[in-house]
Design an enzyme around this catalytic site. Structure first.
Site, short mmCIF file in Angstrom:
data_model
loop_
_atom_site.label_atom_id
_atom_site.label_comp_id
_atom_site.label_asym_id
_atom_site.label_seq_id
_atom_site.Cartn_x
_atom_site.Cartn_y
_atom_site.Cartn_z
N HIS A 1 0.80 -1.22 0.00
CA HIS A 1 0.00 0.00 0.00
C HIS A 1 0.83 1.28 0.00
CE1 HIS A 1 -3.32 -2.68 0.80
NE2 HIS A 1 -2.73 -3.10 1.91
N ARG B 1 6.84 -4.00 5.70
CA ARG B 1 6.00 -5.19 5.65
C ARG B 1 6.02 -5.75 4.23
NH1 ARG B 1 0.39 -6.51 4.88
NH2 ARG B 1 -0.36 -8.07 6.37
N ASP C 1 18.65 -4.16 0.21
CA ASP C 1 19.60 -3.37 -0.58
C ASP C 1 19.43 -1.88 -0.37
OD1 ASP C 1 20.94 -5.51 -1.67
OD2 ASP C 1 19.65 -5.64 -3.46
N GLU D 1 -1.84 -15.09 11.22
CA GLU D 1 -3.19 -14.65 10.88
C GLU D 1 -4.19 -15.80 10.77
OE1 GLU D 1 -2.59 -11.66 7.47
OE2 GLU D 1 -0.66 -12.64 7.77
N ASP E 1 -7.31 -9.75 10.53
CA ASP E 1 -7.06 -10.89 9.66
C ASP E 1 -7.41 -12.20 10.36
OD1 ASP E 1 -6.01 -9.34 7.51
OD2 ASP E 1 -4.16 -9.11 8.65
#
Length: 807
Positions: free
Chosen positions: A601, A626, A640, A704, A730
């Site tokens: 997101h 995440r 990286d 979850e 979740d």
């Protein structure tokens, strides 16, 4: 009860395998004269012995170790004695408190690095008990504690002498000219007559008793005098019992619960025990994942009677008398309604079962509840503008009329300043003065020495004064007495209010109201603080440098910040998409400890976001990215571009967690990406360890599903997993409660998951937009909590949200 099989023993990894390394282990054990039948398939018991020629309290431990071994052999185990640092209270400088954490680390690493299946912890002198318990709790192998026991009573002519307490008493009389140097020499020769710890209710006796109350020692073990033959029998029984504990897999964190530490506080108050116990209990609880705020001590102080008539809180008796009057079991049997009797102990039975049949045999030594020495308030925590994070006073050993007092401060800059001026005739002090010692705390001492019982000025001793109000950030010996306010936090060395006190300032102490105040205006204190300059740290190298960098304050137990399972307050994070540079700037200054950046997101250019967050140096906001555990390409890209902490969702099995760990070991030829498995990452605070260990990756797993809940322990056991997050929304959906974000069947599952994660030695986290739920799981023990926010959040709103959750 499920018992371990021999091939499930931890030592089997050393001795049982058919490979080259095991060959070396077996051949070297043969080199020491042991046949394979001596250890094969048997629990290896590490006997952690703090005996030393320099420690008079432990001189009998050479023999006791042999008696422990006898018990281990008899029960079918293989004993291995391991010497550990001996913290000799009367000898070690600057203070044994400086080295408590050192011994805790040594104990933990001895058990971790050698083929130990269980441990016998041999200690007693003040700091050895908490240190051994802390180390063993962190390692969490089956462990049993063997207390050193108190020495015999001291004698001088017709007087019974108590260690410490009578030292201070007769030292004052010598300075006042009431006894001679010859008398003083006779007292010196008669006060310590046998092996064992101080026989007053000092820190040693207090901590040994608390360890037994916590359930870590055999019933009655802590009260037995060191020279008594029952002490030898107890050592052998402990050796027998630890072998069975290994087969039962009964570990410290199975025993140490919030209720266990509440029991320890009750015992502390009823015994009139040492003020040092507050620091040690907070530290020991922290290693077990239990947060123990100082207010908890006041809660029990108010309702727990003082029953042990043992000096210095009592007026006559010593620990030898306490033992023959029924000992700790008798005292605890009087407190049943204040104790949680269902707590487990090393016997495999509950505390209540261990107390059955206990009786008081001398009701003047151990008072019944109907006739206490004091109805309540053995130890009291006070607060105020002079001690915003708390200070402690042993009210039961103070002069009653001084428990409510106001007087002018006489300030000593440090111990040397005090020693140089305390007996000068021109010292501007009278009986109503308040003596103040600063720069004697954890960093200032260093090590928080037992300097808090400041001597009464010589000129006042000659006038008959024997007690005054004394305030410091130091500790005092548990054998001490007097109206001494100790552990002032934060300490003066770090700029606490004690650093701002000036000669002549009025200080008010009101123990009944729990108040310690400096009667100076807030504006004046601000001016003084602005002019205050921090002193230079005392150590540039070695253990002293480690101590200086990582020691926490007295109210936090003085543990190292990277060792405690509970380390300060939980870390509050924000889950936001950060869709613009403006929102990054806003969040960086809002006061959150960390921010969760979701690759699903957030903008694709996360490199610029990370760079911007890292450039906001004054702010402690740390990014956690995440990314799904099976997205190896994105994980590598995040590493990286400089990500140090990853949260991987959709993990349901140990295999998936192990795969996620493997992706963080990148690139193969470098240190970058080595999974963070130090205690610093496992147990603690994102911003702290990321700042210290910039080559380590913190890997957090998100569970979850019901399958993930079922696998929590095995997921936590994967080397490289540092914490486990639960996503309530979740989880509700995966259990068939889509849209029901507060289904009553799910919340208890999450509560239990948080406890299981902590018990497994990992940091539990929660992702929730709901304030009430967030607070609930913080109380339940979550160390990381992330709250949701809109992408367009304004600075004022972000700051308010951060402040709300940190309050």
């Amino acid at each position: 009860m499920n018992r371990k099989r021999p091939e499930e023993l931890r030592s089997y990894r050393w001795y049982g395998a058919r490979d080259l390394r095991a060959f070396g282990h077996r051949s070297r054990t043969a080199q020491m004269g042991y046949n394979r039948s001596d250890y094969a398939g048997k629990p290896v018991i590490a006997i952690v012995n703090t005996w030393s020629d320099i420690n008079p309290c432990h001189t009998h431990f050479r023999q006791r170790a042999e008696e422990v071994k006898r018990g281990v052999w008899q029960a079918g185990g293989f004993p291995v004695e391991m010497p550990a640092m001996s913290l000799a209270e009367p000898m070690q400088k600057p203070t044994t408190m400086m080295y408590r954490n050192f011994l805790a680390m040594e104990c933990e690493e001895l058990l971790r690095s050698y083929p130990a299946d269980g441990a016998v912890l041999m200690g007693g002198c003040d700091k050895t008990t908490p240190a051994l318990v802390m180390g063993a709790t962190s390692m969490n192998l089956p462990a049993i504690y063997v207390p050193a026991g108190p020495m015999l009573k001291g004698h001088w002519r017709e007087n019974t002498l108590g260690s410490g307490s009578d030292t201070w008493k007769y030292w004052a009389e010598l300075r006042a000219g009431n006894i001679s140097e010859h008398d003083w020499q006779e007292i010196e020769d008669g006060i310590a007559r046998s092996p064992g710890t101080c026989m007053t209710m000092g820190t040693a006796a207090t901590m040994m008793s608390i360890a037994e109350t916590l359930g870590l020692a055999l019933p009655g073990a802590s009260s037995i005098p060191a020279p008594d033959s029952n002490h030898s029998k107890m050592a052998t029984l402990a050796g027998k019992r630890i072998v069975e504990m290994v087969w039962e897999d009964l570990k410290p964190r199975d025993i140490l619960r919030k209720e266990s530490f509440d029991n320890g506080i009750v015992a502390l108050m009823a015994m009139g025990g040492s003020t040092n116990a507050l620091i040690h209990l907070v530290a020991m609880a922290g290693r077990a994942g239990v947060k123990l705020p100082l207010e908890r001590f006041n809660e029990f102080s108010a309702k727990t009677p003082l029953l042990a008539n043992v000096r210095p809180s009592g007026d006559k008796y010593l620990m030898e008398d306490f033992y023959y009057a029924g000992g700790l079991r008798a005292l605890l049997s009087e407190l049943g309604d204040l104790l949680d009797l269902n707590c487990r102990t090393v016997t495999g039975k509950t505390l209540g079962e261990n107390l059955q049949g206990a009786k008081i045999y001398n009701q003047d030594v151990i008072r019944p509840r109907t006739r206490p020495l004091k109805a309540s308030g053995g130890l009291v925590v006070v607060r105020g503008n002079l001690a915003p994070n708390g200070a402690v006073i042993k009210a039961s050993a103070a002069t009653p009329k001084l428990l409510k007092h106001a007087g002018k401060a006489v300030v000593f800059e440090d111990y040397n300043d005090m020693a140089a001026r305390i007996d000068r005739d021109d010292l501007e002090a009278d009986a109503d003065s308040v003596l103040v010692l600063r720069n004697a705390g954890p960093l200032g001492g260093p090590g928080m020495p037992e300097w808090g019982m400041l001597p009464v000025p010589k000129k006042l001793l000659k006038q008959g004064v024997r007690d005054m109000v004394r305030v410091s950030d130091a500790r005092m010996s548990g054998t001490s007495y007097g109206t001494c306010v100790l552990h002032v936090a934060p300490e003066s060395f770090v700029g606490g209010p004690l650093a701002l006190v000036r000669n002549g300032d009025l200080i008010e102490l009101d123990v009944e109201r729990r108040v310690l105040d400096l009667k100076v205006t807030d504006e004046e204190l601000r001016k003084r603080k602005a002019a205050w300059k921090p002193p230079a740290r005392k150590y540039a190298r070695g253990y002293g440098a480690v101590f200086s960098q990582h020691i926490r304050q007295a109210d936090e137990g003085c543990d190292f910040d990277f060792l405690a399972l509970v380390s300060g307050r939980p870390q509050i994070g924000l889950w936001s998409s950060l869709s613009s540079n403006y929102s990054v700037e806003v969040i960086a200054g809002a006061g959150f400890d960390w921010i969760l950046l979701d690759t699903e997101h957030s903008p694709s250019d996360l490199e610029s976001v990370l760079t911007q967050l890292q450039a906001a140096a004054p702010y402690p906001t740390h990014p956690v990215v995440r990314v799904p555990w099976n997205d190896m390409v994105t994980i590598k890209r995040m590493l990286d571009i400089g990500a140090q902490s990853l949260l991987v969702p959709y993990v349901s099995t140990p295999a998936e967690a192990k795969q996620a760990v493997s992706y963080t070991r990148y690139p193969p030829a470098g240190v970058r990406g080595v999974a963070g498995t130090t205690r610093a990452t496992r147990f603690g605070r994102i911003k702290d360890y990321a700042k210290r260990a910039h080559h380590e990756i913190c890997l957090l797993v998100q569970v979850e599903t019901q399958q993930a809940l079922d696998n929590i322990e095995t997921i936590c056991a994967i080397d490289g997993v540092d914490g486990v997050f639960v996503g309530p929304a979740d989880l509700h959906a995966s259990l068939g409660h889509t849209g029901e974000i507060a289904n009553p069947k799910v919340k208890p599952l999450i509560d239990e998951a948080v406890r299981r994660i902590r018990k497994a030695g990992r940091a539990p986290g929660i992702l929730t937009p709901n304030e009430a739920d967030a607070r609930h799981w913080l109380e339940c023990g979550a160390l990381f909590v992330a709250v949701g926010a809109d992408v367009g959040i304004l600075a004022r709103g972000a700051e308010a949200l951060a402040a709300k959750f940190k309050s």
